[in-house]
Write a protein that holds these residues in place. Structure first.
Motif, PDB file in Angstrom:
ATOM      1  N   ALA A  46     -35.391  53.175  25.410  1.00  0.00           N
ATOM      2  CA  ALA A  46     -34.202  53.333  26.249  1.00  0.00           C
ATOM      3  C   ALA A  46     -33.654  54.751  26.141  1.00  0.00           C
ATOM      4  CB  ALA A  46     -33.140  52.313  25.861  1.00  0.00           C
ATOM      5  N   LEU A  47     -33.748  55.346  24.965  1.00  0.00           N
ATOM      6  CA  LEU A  47     -33.317  56.731  24.774  1.00  0.00           C
ATOM      7  C   LEU A  47     -34.087  57.654  25.715  1.00  0.00           C
ATOM      8  CD1 LEU A  47     -31.815  58.955  23.080  1.00  0.00           C
ATOM      9  CD2 LEU A  47     -33.834  58.933  21.591  1.00  0.00           C
ATOM     10  N   TRP A  48     -35.389  57.458  25.823  1.00  0.00           N
ATOM     11  CA  TRP A  48     -36.230  58.295  26.685  1.00  0.00           C
ATOM     12  C   TRP A  48     -35.989  58.017  28.172  1.00  0.00           C
ATOM     13  CZ3 TRP A  48     -40.162  62.003  26.292  1.00  0.00           C
ATOM     14  CH2 TRP A  48     -40.420  62.468  24.997  1.00  0.00           C
ATOM     15  N   LEU A  49     -35.677  56.797  28.527  1.00  0.00           N
ATOM     16  CA  LEU A  49     -35.656  56.426  29.938  1.00  0.00           C
ATOM     17  C   LEU A  49     -34.388  56.845  30.670  1.00  0.00           C
ATOM     18  CD1 LEU A  49     -37.360  52.973  29.609  1.00  0.00           C
ATOM     19  CD2 LEU A  49     -38.331  55.074  30.561  1.00  0.00           C
TER      20      LEU A  49
ATOM     21  N   THR B  78     -34.840  49.146  35.418  1.00  0.00           N
ATOM     22  CA  THR B  78     -36.237  48.747  35.650  1.00  0.00           C
ATOM     23  C   THR B  78     -36.893  48.352  34.335  1.00  0.00           C
ATOM     24  OG1 THR B  78     -36.373  50.255  37.527  1.00  0.00           O
ATOM     25  CG2 THR B  78     -38.468  49.538  36.556  1.00  0.00           C
ATOM     26  N   PHE B  79     -36.618  49.111  33.287  1.00  0.00           N
ATOM     27  CA  PHE B  79     -37.164  48.823  31.963  1.00  0.00           C
ATOM     28  C   PHE B  79     -36.790  47.414  31.502  1.00  0.00           C
ATOM     29  CE2 PHE B  79     -36.286  49.470  27.236  1.00  0.00           C
ATOM     30  CZ  PHE B  79     -37.600  49.279  26.835  1.00  0.00           C
ATOM     31  N   LEU B  80     -35.522  47.071  31.629  1.00  0.00           N
ATOM     32  CA  LEU B  80     -35.080  45.740  31.206  1.00  0.00           C
ATOM     33  C   LEU B  80     -35.739  44.635  32.024  1.00  0.00           C
ATOM     34  CD1 LEU B  80     -31.257  46.345  30.679  1.00  0.00           C
ATOM     35  CD2 LEU B  80     -32.986  45.943  28.917  1.00  0.00           C
ATOM     36  N   LEU B  81     -35.782  44.812  33.332  1.00  0.00           N
ATOM     37  CA  LEU B  81     -36.351  43.788  34.204  1.00  0.00           C
ATOM     38  C   LEU B  81     -37.840  43.613  33.948  1.00  0.00           C
ATOM     39  CD1 LEU B  81     -36.073  41.813  36.576  1.00  0.00           C
ATOM     40  CD2 LEU B  81     -36.547  43.739  38.100  1.00  0.00           C
ATOM     41  N   VAL B  82     -38.588  44.692  33.933  1.00  0.00           N
ATOM     42  CA  VAL B  82     -40.045  44.591  33.741  1.00  0.00           C
ATOM     43  C   VAL B  82     -40.378  44.103  32.328  1.00  0.00           C
ATOM     44  CG1 VAL B  82     -42.226  45.869  33.747  1.00  0.00           C
ATOM     45  CG2 VAL B  82     -40.524  46.297  35.535  1.00  0.00           C
ATOM     46  N   THR B  83     -39.609  44.541  31.331  1.00  0.00           N
ATOM     47  CA  THR B  83     -39.847  44.066  29.963  1.00  0.00           C
ATOM     48  C   THR B  83     -39.621  42.559  29.872  1.00  0.00           C
ATOM     49  OG1 THR B  83     -39.250  46.201  29.001  1.00  0.00           O
ATOM     50  CG2 THR B  83     -39.132  44.293  27.539  1.00  0.00           C
ATOM     51  N   ALA B  84     -38.557  42.068  30.495  1.00  0.00           N
ATOM     52  CA  ALA B  84     -38.290  40.628  30.479  1.00  0.00           C
ATOM     53  C   ALA B  84     -39.401  39.848  31.189  1.00  0.00           C
ATOM     54  CB  ALA B  84     -36.943  40.332  31.117  1.00  0.00           C
TER      55      ALA B  84
ATOM     56  N   ILE C 130     -45.096  47.711  28.416  1.00  0.00           N
ATOM     57  CA  ILE C 130     -45.292  47.533  29.861  1.00  0.00           C
ATOM     58  C   ILE C 130     -44.013  47.908  30.613  1.00  0.00           C
ATOM     59  CG2 ILE C 130     -45.679  45.805  31.673  1.00  0.00           C
ATOM     60  CD1 ILE C 130     -47.596  44.418  29.619  1.00  0.00           C
ATOM     61  N   GLY C 131     -42.870  47.457  30.115  1.00  0.00           N
ATOM     62  CA  GLY C 131     -41.598  47.808  30.737  1.00  0.00           C
ATOM     63  C   GLY C 131     -41.330  49.305  30.695  1.00  0.00           C
ATOM     64  N   GLY C 132     -41.606  49.919  29.554  1.00  0.00           N
ATOM     65  CA  GLY C 132     -41.393  51.355  29.413  1.00  0.00           C
ATOM     66  C   GLY C 132     -42.299  52.170  30.322  1.00  0.00           C
ATOM     67  N   LEU C 133     -43.563  51.770  30.399  1.00  0.00           N
ATOM     68  CA  LEU C 133     -44.503  52.495  31.261  1.00  0.00           C
ATOM     69  C   LEU C 133     -44.155  52.329  32.741  1.00  0.00           C
ATOM     70  CD1 LEU C 133     -47.902  51.833  29.454  1.00  0.00           C
ATOM     71  CD2 LEU C 133     -46.494  53.902  29.382  1.00  0.00           C
TER      72      LEU C 133
ATOM     73  N   ALA D  12     -39.503  56.911  36.776  1.00  0.00           N
ATOM     74  CA  ALA D  12     -38.147  57.054  37.311  1.00  0.00           C
ATOM     75  C   ALA D  12     -37.174  57.618  36.282  1.00  0.00           C
ATOM     76  CB  ALA D  12     -37.642  55.703  37.810  1.00  0.00           C
ATOM     77  N   SER D  13     -37.664  57.933  35.078  1.00  0.00           N
ATOM     78  CA  SER D  13     -36.774  58.428  34.025  1.00  0.00           C
ATOM     79  C   SER D  13     -36.218  59.798  34.380  1.00  0.00           C
ATOM     80  CB  SER D  13     -37.512  58.500  32.683  1.00  0.00           C
ATOM     81  OG  SER D  13     -38.456  59.563  32.705  1.00  0.00           O
TER      82      SER D  13
END
Length: 175
Positions: free
Chosen positions: A91-94, A101-107, A154-157, A162-163
């Motif tokens: 999350a720090l990087w994003l 998007t990270f939260l949604l895709v990670t979930a 997967i969520g991070g990638l 978009a980061s």
């Protein structure tokens, strides 16, 4: 030359997320050095890419918020400690808005991972999976943990393009 150095710095986050996922899937652990390397590499990358102090502060705030959320999920037994730390470092990087998007895709990836492991752990498939490597056989053991680092990766990638950091490089004029 500077643009190439900036691009190389942007590879750090995806590379470390992949390493974290592989370590979690094969050993059910994410070493602390991965999260620490992500945190340590963020600040020089952000400064070299010219992010304003306010944007860096927003990234830090998102990272802290993700760490608190990760600690709560760890306390509830939903994820491991390494997962919570790499979740926060990601999350720090994003930054914002990529964190949504990270939260949604990670979930979603976590749900798919859970259903996949349930299928692998069923009596029908477990005997086939257990014929594979030891780490794969361990994934098929009923009652084993879920390597949620894979879902975080997967969520991070998925969110990384978009980061704020990637956008800063693509928006910068060529040198």
């Amino acid at each position: 030359m500077i643009a190439q150095a900036q691009a190389v710095l942007l590879v750090i986050c995806p590379a470390l997320l992949i390493v974290a996922a592989l370590k979690d899937v094969t050993t059910y652990t994410i070493p602390n050095w991965i999260s620490l390397a992500l945190i340590a590499a963020f600040f020089p990358t952000a400064l070299i890419l010219g992010l304003p102090a306010g944007v860096i502060g927003l990234h830090v705030g998102l990272g802290v918020g993700a760490l608190i959320a990760g600690m709560v999920m760890f306390a509830l037994g939903w994820i491991g400690g390494g997962d919570a730390k790499v979740f926060a470092a990601s999350a720090l990087w994003l930054g914002w808005p990529a964190s949504a998007t990270f939260l949604l895709v990670t979930a979603l990836a976590g749900g798919v991972l859970a259903f996949t492991l349930l299928a692998m752990r069923s009596m029908l498939l477990r005997r086939y999976v257990s014929a594979g490597p030891a780490w794969l056989s361990r994934l098929a053991e009923p009652g084993e943990n879920v390597p949620y680092g894979l879902a975080i990766c997967i969520g991070g990638l998925a969110a990384y393009p978009a980061s704020t950091l990637v956008q800063a490089l693509t928006a910068a004029p060529p040198l």
